[in-house]
Design a protein around this motif. Structure first.
Motif, short mmCIF file in Angstrom:
data_model
loop_
_atom_site.label_atom_id
_atom_site.label_comp_id
_atom_site.label_asym_id
_atom_site.label_seq_id
_atom_site.Cartn_x
_atom_site.Cartn_y
_atom_site.Cartn_z
N ALA A 1 0.14 -1.26 0.20
CA ALA A 1 0.04 -0.36 0.08
C ALA A 1 1.17 0.92 -0.14
CB ALA A 1 -0.94 -0.23 0.74
N ASP A 2 0.30 1.89 -0.53
CA ASP A 2 0.42 3.86 -0.50
C ASP A 2 0.58 3.66 1.13
OD1 ASP A 2 1.30 6.23 -0.47
OD2 ASP A 2 0.96 6.80 -2.77
N GLU B 1 1.20 6.96 2.22
CA GLU B 1 0.84 8.09 2.68
C GLU B 1 -0.64 7.88 2.94
OE1 GLU B 1 2.20 10.69 3.37
OE2 GLU B 1 3.78 10.23 2.72
N TYR C 1 -3.20 2.69 1.81
CA TYR C 1 -4.01 1.80 0.67
C TYR C 1 -4.20 1.79 -0.85
CZ TYR C 1 -7.57 5.48 -1.08
OH TYR C 1 -7.95 6.48 -0.90
N GLY C 2 -4.29 0.93 -1.82
CA GLY C 2 -3.14 1.56 -4.07
C GLY C 2 -2.21 0.31 -3.87
N ASP D 1 1.44 0.74 -3.96
CA ASP D 1 2.93 2.23 -4.20
C ASP D 1 3.71 0.60 -5.21
OD1 ASP D 1 4.74 3.75 -3.71
OD2 ASP D 1 5.49 2.79 -1.66
N LYS E 1 6.70 2.07 -6.17
CA LYS E 1 8.76 2.47 -5.41
C LYS E 1 8.32 0.68 -4.15
CE LYS E 1 9.31 7.27 -5.06
NZ LYS E 1 9.59 7.94 -3.73
N THR E 2 8.03 0.79 -3.90
CA THR E 2 7.52 -1.01 -2.69
C THR E 2 7.46 -1.86 -3.64
OG1 THR E 2 6.63 0.57 -0.80
CG2 THR E 2 6.64 -1.59 -0.80
N ASN F 1 -4.13 -4.50 0.58
CA ASN F 1 -4.04 -3.04 0.29
C ASN F 1 -5.05 -2.95 -0.89
OD1 ASN F 1 -3.80 -5.36 -1.91
ND2 ASN F 1 -1.84 -3.69 -2.90
#
Length: 245
Positions: free
Chosen positions: A26-27, A29, A32-33, A35, A37-38, A64
Motif C-alpha cells: 500500500a501507498d 501516505e 491503500y492502493g 506503491d 516504489k515498494t 491493500n
C-alpha cells in the motif's frame, strides 16, 4: 512422508514459497492502493535471490485493495466478499510480475480462478516445471475457494511444489509473546514449534496454514519485509525474525 524438499529438482537447489503481505504494497501516505516504489524494491530483492540460484514462488495477499473481513465488506455475503478479495490478489500478482519482468526475471502468474487473458490456470506440475526452468511463479486468486486465507493458500502451494520453507513476509519483525502495538515490553520469539504456535493462539498466521505445514514438515519463517534487504536475506536462507518448525 514424501521428502518434498528434494522432490522435482537438482541436488542442493533451494526452493521457497514467499508469502507477501498485500497491505505492505500500500501507498504509505494513504494506506491503500499500490506503491510503485515498494513493488519495485520487492521485485529487485526477489530478482537478486533468483540470480543466486534460488527457485522462488510467490503468493501475494490483497489487503491493500480489498479484504473480505474489512469494513468495506460489511453487509456483504461472506463468500462474495472473499471472491472480491481473490480478485484483489490478481491485481497485485500482475503488478509484481510486471516489476519482476522489468528486473530481468522471467515470471508467470497462475490463477486459481480461470481468467485466461490474464494468467495461466493453476496446474501444479506446470508450476514446478516453470521453477525448474528458472522462472518465478506468482500464485493468484487464493485457493479459488471462499473462506480460506492467503496464508492457507501459501501453505498449500508450498506443500504442493515441495518448498524448503514458507517465508511469511509481513510488516512486523516476527512473532512476539504479546501484541507489540499494545505492549511496549513485548519480546520477539526467535524460534518455536508448530504446537506452541497453535496452543498459544498466536495471530500472525492462521491456524489452518500452520497445521498444514506441521503435517507436511514445512518450516515457516516470519520476518519484516519493510526493511530493505530482508527479503533477499530470507529467500537465500538467512535467519531473521521467527522460525516455526
Amino acid at each position: 512422508m514424501v521428502d518434498h524438499a528434494s522432490e522435482n529438482r537438482g541436488e542442493g537447489v533451494r526452493r521457497v514459497l514467499l508469502k507477501l503481505s498485500g497491505e505492505a504494497f500500500a501507498d504509505p501516505e494513504v494506506g491503500y492502493g499500490i506503491d510503485p516504489k515498494t513493488v519495485h524494491r520487492v521485485a529487485e530483492e526477489i530478482a537478486e535471490a533468483h540470480r543466486a540460484g534460488v527457485e522462488v514462488a510467490v503468493v501475494v495477499g490483497g489487503g491493500n485493495i480489498f479484504r473480505g473481513v474489512s469494513q468495506a465488506a460489511e453487509g456483504m455475503d461472506p463468500a462474495n466478499a472473499d471472491y472480491m478479495g481473490m480478485l484483489a490478489t490478481v491485481i497485485n500478482a500482475l503488478a509484481i510480475r510486471d516489476a519482476l519482468e522489468n528486473a530481468g526475471v522471467p515470471t508467470r502468474v497462475q490463477s486459481a480462478i480461470t481468467m485466461q487473458e490474464l494468467a495461466e490456470p493453476y496446474i501444479r506440475l506446470r508450476a514446478i516445471r516453470h521453477l525448474e526452468k528458472g522462472r518465478v511463479v506468482v500464485f493468484a486468486a487464493g485457493t479459488g475457494n471462499p473462506f480460506f486465507t492467503t496464508d492457507t493458500t501459501a501453505a498449500l502451494r508450498a506443500i504442493e511444489i515441495g518448498a524448503d520453507e514458507l517465508l511469511k513476509a509481513s510488516k512486523v519483525e516476527g512473532i512476539f509473546d504479546s501484541d507489540p502495538a499494545l505492549n511496549a515490553d513485548a519480546a520477539l520469539i526467535s524460534e518455536l514449534s508448530y504446537m506452541d504456535f497453535i496452543s498459544r493462539e498466536l495471530r500472525v498466521m492462521d491456524t489452518t496454514a500452520v497445521t498444514m505445514c506441521k503435517e507436511h514438515g514445512v518450516p515457516i519463517h516470519v520476518f519484516d519485509m519493510t526493511v530493505p534487504g530482508n527479503i533477499v536475506k530470507a529467500v537465500r536462507g538467512e535467519r531473521l525474525g521467527t522460525m516455526v518448525h
